[in-house]
Design an enzyme around this catalytic site. Structure first.
Site, PDB file in Angstrom:
ATOM      1  N   GLY A   1      39.070  15.312 -39.569  1.00  0.00           N
ATOM      2  CA  GLY A   1      39.907  16.496 -39.793  1.00  0.00           C
ATOM      3  C   GLY A   1      41.306  16.178 -39.295  1.00  0.00           C
ATOM      4  O   GLY A   1      41.684  15.006 -39.162  1.00  0.00           O
TER       5      GLY A   1
ATOM      6  N   ILE B   1      42.701  16.398 -36.326  1.00  0.00           N
ATOM      7  CA  ILE B   1      42.817  15.639 -35.072  1.00  0.00           C
ATOM      8  C   ILE B   1      42.321  14.211 -35.271  1.00  0.00           C
ATOM      9  O   ILE B   1      42.952  13.248 -34.810  1.00  0.00           O
ATOM     10  CB  ILE B   1      42.091  16.371 -33.918  1.00  0.00           C
ATOM     11  CG1 ILE B   1      42.743  17.737 -33.691  1.00  0.00           C
ATOM     12  CG2 ILE B   1      42.132  15.537 -32.633  1.00  0.00           C
ATOM     13  CD1 ILE B   1      42.016  18.654 -32.712  1.00  0.00           C
TER      14      ILE B   1
ATOM     15  N   THR C   1      36.736  14.563 -27.192  1.00  0.00           N
ATOM     16  CA  THR C   1      37.725  15.641 -27.014  1.00  0.00           C
ATOM     17  C   THR C   1      37.357  16.833 -27.895  1.00  0.00           C
ATOM     18  O   THR C   1      38.206  17.672 -28.177  1.00  0.00           O
ATOM     19  CB  THR C   1      39.152  15.162 -27.378  1.00  0.00           C
ATOM     20  OG1 THR C   1      39.114  14.577 -28.685  1.00  0.00           O
ATOM     21  CG2 THR C   1      39.692  14.163 -26.381  1.00  0.00           C
ATOM     22  N   SER C   2      36.091  16.885 -28.375  1.00  0.00           N
ATOM     23  CA  SER C   2      35.714  17.964 -29.299  1.00  0.00           C
ATOM     24  C   SER C   2      35.067  19.114 -28.525  1.00  0.00           C
ATOM     25  O   SER C   2      35.765  20.009 -28.047  1.00  0.00           O
ATOM     26  CB  SER C   2      34.820  17.426 -30.409  1.00  0.00           C
ATOM     27  OG  SER C   2      33.614  16.897 -29.884  1.00  0.00           O
ATOM     28  N   ARG C   3      33.749  19.083 -28.391  1.00  0.00           N
ATOM     29  CA  ARG C   3      33.036  20.052 -27.566  1.00  0.00           C
ATOM     30  C   ARG C   3      31.957  19.303 -26.796  1.00  0.00           C
ATOM     31  O   ARG C   3      31.320  18.385 -27.321  1.00  0.00           O
ATOM     32  CB  ARG C   3      32.380  21.137 -28.431  1.00  0.00           C
ATOM     33  CG  ARG C   3      33.339  22.178 -28.967  1.00  0.00           C
ATOM     34  CD  ARG C   3      33.913  23.062 -27.860  1.00  0.00           C
ATOM     35  NE  ARG C   3      34.796  24.104 -28.355  1.00  0.00           N
ATOM     36  CZ  ARG C   3      36.123  23.989 -28.450  1.00  0.00           C
ATOM     37  NH1 ARG C   3      36.720  22.866 -28.089  1.00  0.00           N
ATOM     38  NH2 ARG C   3      36.852  24.995 -28.894  1.00  0.00           N
TER      39      ARG C   3
ATOM     40  N   GLU D   1      30.334  23.354 -18.959  1.00  0.00           N
ATOM     41  CA  GLU D   1      31.767  23.313 -18.690  1.00  0.00           C
ATOM     42  C   GLU D   1      32.157  24.544 -17.889  1.00  0.00           C
ATOM     43  O   GLU D   1      31.827  25.648 -18.332  1.00  0.00           O
ATOM     44  CB  GLU D   1      32.508  23.293 -20.025  1.00  0.00           C
ATOM     45  CG  GLU D   1      33.885  22.723 -19.923  1.00  0.00           C
ATOM     46  CD  GLU D   1      34.473  22.398 -21.290  1.00  0.00           C
ATOM     47  OE1 GLU D   1      35.294  23.204 -21.742  1.00  0.00           O
ATOM     48  OE2 GLU D   1      34.111  21.379 -21.893  1.00  0.00           O
TER      49      GLU D   1
ATOM     50  N   HIS E   1      39.108  19.665 -19.782  1.00  0.00           N
ATOM     51  CA  HIS E   1      39.385  20.317 -21.080  1.00  0.00           C
ATOM     52  C   HIS E   1      40.876  20.641 -21.225  1.00  0.00           C
ATOM     53  O   HIS E   1      41.265  21.813 -21.321  1.00  0.00           O
ATOM     54  CB  HIS E   1      38.524  21.575 -21.264  1.00  0.00           C
ATOM     55  CG  HIS E   1      38.345  21.945 -22.709  1.00  0.00           C
ATOM     56  ND1 HIS E   1      37.216  22.573 -23.201  1.00  0.00           N
ATOM     57  CD2 HIS E   1      39.159  21.766 -23.790  1.00  0.00           C
ATOM     58  CE1 HIS E   1      37.349  22.774 -24.499  1.00  0.00           C
ATOM     59  NE2 HIS E   1      38.535  22.291 -24.888  1.00  0.00           N
TER      60      HIS E   1
END
Ligand code: GLV
Length: 325
Positions: free
Chosen positions: A156, A158, A236-238, A267, A286
Site C-alpha cells: 500500500g 507505506i 510498523t503495522s499492527r 500494546e 508505536h
C-alpha cells in the site's frame, strides 16, 4: 440551533482542531487512560460525532448506546479498533487519515531496519557502558544492505514509500499482496512473490498490511521458521500481525537474527516482558506517525472527515466500502 455534540476521546492541541471551532460542541476525554472516559460515555446518547484514536474501541455495544451518531472519525490510518460492519449496517461513515503519515511511518520502518541490521542499540549501550576500548576489526559487525533482499508484506502507500527508500540503499525488493501490482513493479523496481517465497528469500521482512482476520498472527511459529536464520523482521503495522510468543522463541533460539518493532501485542508491552530482555529486539512505543507534521495533518484530516459526516457530505476518506458507492 444547537451545535452537534462530538466526543473527542483525548485532548489535542487547539491549533490542530481549529476548524471545529463554532461548528461543534466538544466534550474532551483525558490523556490517560486510553478509551472512552466515563464522563464521555454518559453523553453517548446525545453524541452526533465521535473523534477517536486507535486505542479506543468502537464496538457494537458502544454504537447501540449512541443512537444519534452520524460519523466516527478515527485519527489513524488503521481502523481495526472499530467494528466497521456494525457501523455500515447503520450506514454510519467511518473516516481515517491515510497519506499524511506515509513518509513518517516509512522513515521509522527504515530507522528500525537500519538500527536492527547494525545492532545499533547494543553498540550504543556498549559505548555508554565503557565497553568501547578500541576500534575492533571484528566488533559490532552487522548486516550489509546493498545487494540484500527486502520483502514487503503489503504494498500500500507505506509499503511503497519504504520501497522508494530501500532503492537508495541498493536493496533488492520483493513484495507480496492480495494481487500483483504491475504499475508499481515498473515504477519502484519491486518484484511480486508469494508470501512463502518472500519469507524464504528475504534478508529483511517488513510488515505493511492492515490487521484483519486474515493477517492476525500471519507471522507465527510456522512462518518464522521459514525465514532465513540471518533475517530481520520489521513491524510498523499492527502488533497482532505477529504472534508475540512465537517471536520471543524465534529471537531466543535464533530462528531469525533480529526484530525491530514499532507495534506490539499487547500494546503497550509490560515493562517486564521477555522481548525487552532480548538484545536482538528493538522496540519503539508505536511512534510511526509521531512527527510534528504528520500528527497535525492527521488531526486536521480527522476534523475534515468529522465535519463532512456531520454535514451529510461524503467523507474525504471513508473506510466503509459499501458507503463509498
Ligand atoms: C497508526 O498506527 C495509524 O494507524 O495511524
Amino acid at each position: 440551533m444547537a451545535l452537534p455534540l462530538v466526543l473527542l476521546t483525548h485532548p489535542l492541541p487547539p491549533e490542530w482542531i481549529s476548524t471545529l471551532q463554532g461548528r461543534v460542541r466538544l466534550l474532551v476525554g483525558p490523556a490517560e487512560p486510553p478509551g472512552f472516559a466515563p464522563h464521555l460515555l454518559e453523553y453517548l446518547g446525545e453524541a452526533e460525532g465521535i473523534f477517536c484514536l486507535l486505542t479506543d474501541k468502537v464496538d457494537q455495544a458502544l454504537l447501540e448506546a449512541a443512537p444519534r451518531l452520524r460519523v466516527v472519525s478515527n485519527m489513524a490510518v488503521g481502523y481495526d479498533n472499530i467494528d466497521i460492519p456494525a457501523c455500515t449496517r447503520r450506514r454510519l461513515p467511518v473516516g481515517n487519515t491515510p497519506g499524511v503519515l506515509t513518509d513518517a511511518t516509512a522513515d521509522l520502518a527504515f530507522a528500525l531496519l537500519l538500527a536492527s541490521a547494525r545492532g545499533l542499540t547494543k553498540a550504543a549501550l556498549d559505548a555508554r557502558d565503557g565497553l568501547w576500548q578500541t576500534w575492533s576489526p571484528i566488533g559490532w559487525l552487522g548486516a550489509d544492505l546493498r545487494g540484500a533482499t527486502l520483502g514487503l508484506v503489503g504494498l500500500g502507500k507505506i509499503g511503497k514509500a519504504v520501497a522508494e527508500r530501500a532503492r537508495g540503499f541498493g536493496l533488492n525488493l520483493l513484495y507480496t499482496d492480495s494481487a500483483p501490482q504491475p504499475a508499481a513493479e515498473s515504477a519502484l523496481g519491486v518484484q511480486y512473490a508469494s508470501f512463502d517465497q518472500l519469507l524464504r528469500t528475504s534478508d529483511f521482512v517488513s510488515l505493511h498490511c492492515p490487521l484483519s482476520a486474515e493477517t492476525r498472527h500471519l507471522i507465527n511459529a510456522q512462518t518464522l521458521r521459514r525465514m532465513k536464520k540471518t533475517s530481520v523482521l520489521i513491524n510498523t503495522s499492527r502488533g497482532a500481525v505477529v504472534d508475540t510468543d512465537a517471536l520471543v522463541n524465534a529471537l531466543r533460539e535464533g530462528w531469525i537474527a533480529a526484530a525491530g518493532l514499532d507495534v506490539t501485542d499487547p500494546e503497550p508491552l509490560p515493562p517486564d516482558h521477555p522481548l525487552y530482555d532480548l538484545p536482538n529486539c528493538l522496540i519503539a512505543p508505536h511512534i510511526g506517525s509521531a512527527t510534528h507534521g504528520a500528527r497535525r495533518h492527521m488531526a486536521e484530516l480527522a476534523c475534515e472527515n468529522l465535519l463532512a459526516g456531520l454535514e451529510g457530505r461524503p467523507l474525504p476518506h471513508c473506510v466503509n466500502p459499501e458507503l463509498n458507492d
